[in-house]
Motif scaffolding. Structure first.
Motif, PDB file in Angstrom:
ATOM      1  N   ARG A  42       0.825  -1.215   0.035  1.00 50.09           N
ATOM      2  CA  ARG A  42      -0.001   0.071   0.064  1.00 50.09           C
ATOM      3  C   ARG A  42       0.995   1.481   0.015  1.00 50.09           C
ATOM      4  N   ARG A  43       2.168   1.181  -0.097  1.00 53.19           N
ATOM      5  CA  ARG A  43       3.214   2.093  -0.019  1.00 53.19           C
ATOM      6  C   ARG A  43       2.872   3.201   1.476  1.00 53.19           C
ATOM      7  N   TYR A  44       2.645   2.488   2.377  1.00 51.46           N
ATOM      8  CA  TYR A  44       2.409   2.840   3.588  1.00 51.46           C
ATOM      9  C   TYR A  44       3.505   2.581   4.831  1.00 51.46           C
ATOM     10  N   SER A  45       4.785   2.477   4.145  1.00 52.65           N
ATOM     11  CA  SER A  45       5.881   2.030   5.105  1.00 52.65           C
ATOM     12  C   SER A  45       6.240   2.718   6.375  1.00 52.65           C
ATOM     13  N   LEU A  46       5.906   4.067   6.178  1.00 54.00           N
ATOM     14  CA  LEU A  46       6.198   5.053   7.136  1.00 54.00           C
ATOM     15  C   LEU A  46       5.143   4.774   8.499  1.00 54.00           C
ATOM     16  N   ILE A  47       4.221   4.251   8.291  1.00 54.51           N
ATOM     17  CA  ILE A  47       3.099   3.934   9.244  1.00 54.51           C
ATOM     18  C   ILE A  47       3.828   3.047  10.503  1.00 54.51           C
ATOM     19  N   GLY A  48       4.579   2.201  10.387  1.00 57.70           N
ATOM     20  CA  GLY A  48       5.108   1.403  11.294  1.00 57.70           C
ATOM     21  C   GLY A  48       5.946   2.326  12.193  1.00 57.70           C
ATOM     22  N   GLU A  49       6.903   3.281  11.745  1.00 63.81           N
ATOM     23  CA  GLU A  49       7.370   4.156  12.571  1.00 63.81           C
ATOM     24  C   GLU A  49       6.741   5.171  13.224  1.00 63.81           C
ATOM     25  N   THR A  50       5.537   5.735  12.436  1.00 68.03           N
ATOM     26  CA  THR A  50       4.830   6.563  13.458  1.00 68.03           C
ATOM     27  C   THR A  50       3.807   5.955  14.464  1.00 68.03           C
ATOM     28  N   LEU A  51       3.463   4.825  14.144  1.00 78.65           N
ATOM     29  CA  LEU A  51       2.505   4.043  15.274  1.00 78.65           C
ATOM     30  C   LEU A  51       3.462   3.371  16.403  1.00 78.65           C
ATOM     31  N   ALA A  52       4.586   3.255  16.139  1.00 78.57           N
ATOM     32  CA  ALA A  52       5.636   3.054  17.202  1.00 78.57           C
ATOM     33  C   ALA A  52       5.885   4.091  18.253  1.00 78.57           C
TER      34      ALA A  52
END
Length: 273
Positions: A42-52
């Motif tokens: 989904r080209r949503y790779s940065l969501i992991g860092e943000t939610l962390a």
């Protein structure tokens, strides 16, 4: 040499804390690699860092309020995931812009809270950088229960998530409830990340979720095989990272991430055209 290494591995798992670390590491590796596949597509790779970072804010609130930081991390991560999806859909904001705002804002608030509350201690640092070797039996039970629930949801809606990842507009016209499933996916990812920061750390969980999938995509073998390769890379990296961490007294989370990066580099070289 092979026999010696095998004996070292067996001796390593004679310790109770290493057995718990193995269980936690395997569960997190499975969850992170499978959910990471949908996130990357989904080209949503940065969501992991943000939610962390949002989960870290929950940890800070939990430590200051003397409440279980794991549960507050889950709560804040899920709320942040819903806010991200709401802002993205209701205000037509770019995904990376929303994620960047939430990432910086969460970290800033977390630092202020722990500073005012005087909660800068070893517990906070264990959530920042991870401490797989200090995972308790209670942590294992919580991770296992929520892990099974999260994995069941991912598998139940895997076809819909796959369809949405490749073309959200076509998925909408096909009758798939895209908005609802987007909220479901980010909620599951938020729970997985909140559970994982105890093991890998909030600064490193994004790598465990994203890099194995990117490495697997280099083989260009279709969705299902990509998921399986990503899972294999993730498990291998966690086990190798634990082994190296145990024998060389290295930080477990950072060692696991370096192993994943090594796998990614090998994947690039092996598939170079």
């Amino acid at each position: 040499m092979y026999i010696s290494t095998s004996i070292d591995v067996l001796e390593m798992f004679e310790y109770d804390f290493m057995q718990r670390a193995l269980l936690a590491g395997v569960i997190i590796a499975v969850l992170a690699s499978i959910s990471g596949t949908f996130v990357v597509l989904r080209r949503y790779s940065l969501i992991g860092e943000t939610l962390a970072h949002s989960a870290l804010l929950g940890v800070a609130v939990g430590l200051v309020a003397e409440y279980n930081p794991l549960w507050s991390a889950v709560l804040f991560a899920v709320l942040s995931a819903w806010l991200i999806e709401y802002l993205r859909s209701a205000f037509a904001l770019y995904s990376d812009a929303v994620l960047a705002i939430l990432l910086s804002g969460s970290l800033a608030v977390a630092i202020i809270i722990v500073s005012l509350g005087g909660a800068f201690n070893n517990s906070l640092f264990s959530y920042l950088f991870g401490s797989i070797l200090s995972v308790s039996s209670e942590d294992i039970v919580v991770i296992a229960i929520f892990g099974v629930i999260s994995l069941s949801v991912l598998l139940l809606f895997s076809k819909e998530f796959y369809f949405i990842a490749y073309d959200e507009e076509v998925a909408k016209t096909s009758g798939i409830r895209v908005n609802v499933l987007n909220f479901v996916l980010v909620s599951v990812v938020a729970i997985i990340i909140a559970l994982s920061i105890r093991v890998v750390g909030s600064l490193l969980i994004g790598a465990l979720m994203i890099i194995p999938t990117i490495a697997a995509l280099q083989f260009r073998v279709g969705f299902l095989k990509t998921v399986l390769i990503s899972l294999a890379f993730s498990l291998f990296s966690v086990l190798l990272g634990m082994f190296l961490s145990f024998h060389f007294s290295l930080p477990s989370g950072a060692t696991i991430v370096l192993c994943i990066i090594g796998v990614f580099i090998l994947s690039l070289v092996a598939n170079r055209r």
